[in-house]
Every structure is written in C-alpha cells, then in structure tokens.
Design a protein around this motif. Sequence first.
Motif, mmCIF file in Angstrom:
data_model
loop_
_atom_site.group_PDB
_atom_site.id
_atom_site.type_symbol
_atom_site.label_atom_id
_atom_site.label_comp_id
_atom_site.label_asym_id
_atom_site.label_seq_id
_atom_site.Cartn_x
_atom_site.Cartn_y
_atom_site.Cartn_z
ATOM 1 N N MET A 60 -1.264 42.342 77.078
ATOM 2 C CA MET A 60 -2.468 42.654 76.339
ATOM 3 C C MET A 60 -2.587 44.168 76.230
ATOM 4 O O MET A 60 -2.015 44.912 77.043
ATOM 5 C CB MET A 60 -3.720 42.081 77.005
ATOM 6 N N GLY A 61 -3.348 44.602 75.246
ATOM 7 C CA GLY A 61 -3.489 46.042 75.103
ATOM 8 C C GLY A 61 -4.379 46.420 73.943
ATOM 9 O O GLY A 61 -5.134 45.581 73.424
ATOM 10 N N TRP A 62 -4.276 47.697 73.571
ATOM 11 C CA TRP A 62 -5.130 48.261 72.545
ATOM 12 C C TRP A 62 -4.315 49.102 71.568
ATOM 13 O O TRP A 62 -3.475 49.906 71.981
ATOM 14 C CB TRP A 62 -6.197 49.157 73.177
ATOM 15 N N TYR A 63 -4.609 48.896 70.302
ATOM 16 C CA TYR A 63 -4.141 49.769 69.236
ATOM 17 C C TYR A 63 -5.357 50.524 68.711
ATOM 18 O O TYR A 63 -6.499 50.129 68.933
ATOM 19 C CB TYR A 63 -3.545 48.968 68.083
ATOM 20 N N ARG A 64 -5.109 51.589 67.980
ATOM 21 C CA ARG A 64 -6.182 52.268 67.271
ATOM 22 C C ARG A 64 -5.674 52.742 65.914
ATOM 23 O O ARG A 64 -4.479 52.981 65.733
ATOM 24 C CB ARG A 64 -6.740 53.435 68.077
ATOM 25 N N GLN A 65 -6.615 52.859 65.004
ATOM 26 C CA GLN A 65 -6.268 53.373 63.682
ATOM 27 C C GLN A 65 -7.429 54.185 63.142
ATOM 28 O O GLN A 65 -8.559 53.688 63.055
ATOM 29 C CB GLN A 65 -5.912 52.242 62.718
ATOM 30 N N GLN A 73 -1.681 56.401 60.610
ATOM 31 C CA GLN A 73 -0.968 55.202 61.021
ATOM 32 C C GLN A 73 -1.574 54.621 62.291
ATOM 33 O O GLN A 73 -2.161 55.328 63.111
ATOM 34 C CB GLN A 73 0.504 55.542 61.255
ATOM 35 N N ARG A 74 -1.373 53.328 62.447
ATOM 36 C CA ARG A 74 -1.819 52.661 63.656
ATOM 37 C C ARG A 74 -1.013 53.157 64.847
ATOM 38 O O ARG A 74 0.195 53.367 64.746
ATOM 39 C CB ARG A 74 -1.647 51.153 63.490
ATOM 40 N N GLU A 75 -1.694 53.351 65.973
ATOM 41 C CA GLU A 75 -1.037 53.810 67.195
ATOM 42 C C GLU A 75 -1.253 52.784 68.315
ATOM 43 O O GLU A 75 -2.351 52.251 68.461
ATOM 44 C CB GLU A 75 -1.655 55.130 67.686
ATOM 45 N N LEU A 76 -0.212 52.572 69.093
ATOM 46 C CA LEU A 76 -0.338 51.750 70.281
ATOM 47 C C LEU A 76 -0.875 52.643 71.400
ATOM 48 O O LEU A 76 -0.197 53.558 71.842
ATOM 49 C CB LEU A 76 1.002 51.139 70.672
#
Length: 120
Positions: free
Chosen positions: A34-39, A44-47
Amino acid sequence: QVELVESGGGLVQPGGSLRLSCAASASIAGIYKMGWYRQAPGKQRELVATIRTSGRRDYLDSVKGRFTISGDNRNNSVTLQMNTLRPEDTAMYYCYATRRGDDLRDYESWGRGTQVSVSS
C-alpha cells in the motif's frame, strides 16, 4: 475490486504537518503493498511512499526524513505522516493498494484522492 477511502488532507502553512489516512472498505486478502501517489496540476504523478507487508518502506527522495508511512496489515490501512511541509508538496494525494489474486496476478486499487495544500 478494493475500495479505498482517504482522509486527512487540508491547507497548512509551510513547515506544518498533516496526517493522511487510508483504509480499505472491507477486509481483503492478498494485499501486500500500500502507499501514496501525488499529482500536482501540470505535473507528472509521483510515487511518494510505499509500505509492504514485509515491513519494507520506500520514499520519494524529496520527502525522505519528512514523511513517514505506516500500515496495519490486519485492517488493510495505511497512514502518511507529513512533517515540515513545503509548498512543493501541494498536490492531490492518492492512496493505492496492490493485492495478489488467486491467479497470481497483481491487482491495483485507488482511492479518489485528498487535496494537500501548503501555503502561507
């Protein structure tokens, strides 16, 4: 399909803290990551951060030492403690979960996102 529900976003001043939480809608077997991305708009989307059932944690370089990810395997939940926030951390943050199906394939689920805004 696993439904993920996020909470904890908001507006904070630079240097402040926020805590994001994410939980699966039901107890789902097979989730191992599980985790989080941000945009951010126009980017671009970042992990941002990932935690595995093994305990391994990985972070985006720019958040190391400021963000901490933790998880609860029993409840399929994950939190992201964000300290010393910077304006460049402003983005929509999305929770995700990866599970291994009976067919040994990986399946990803995503939350709808929670907005984090860092501004004075």
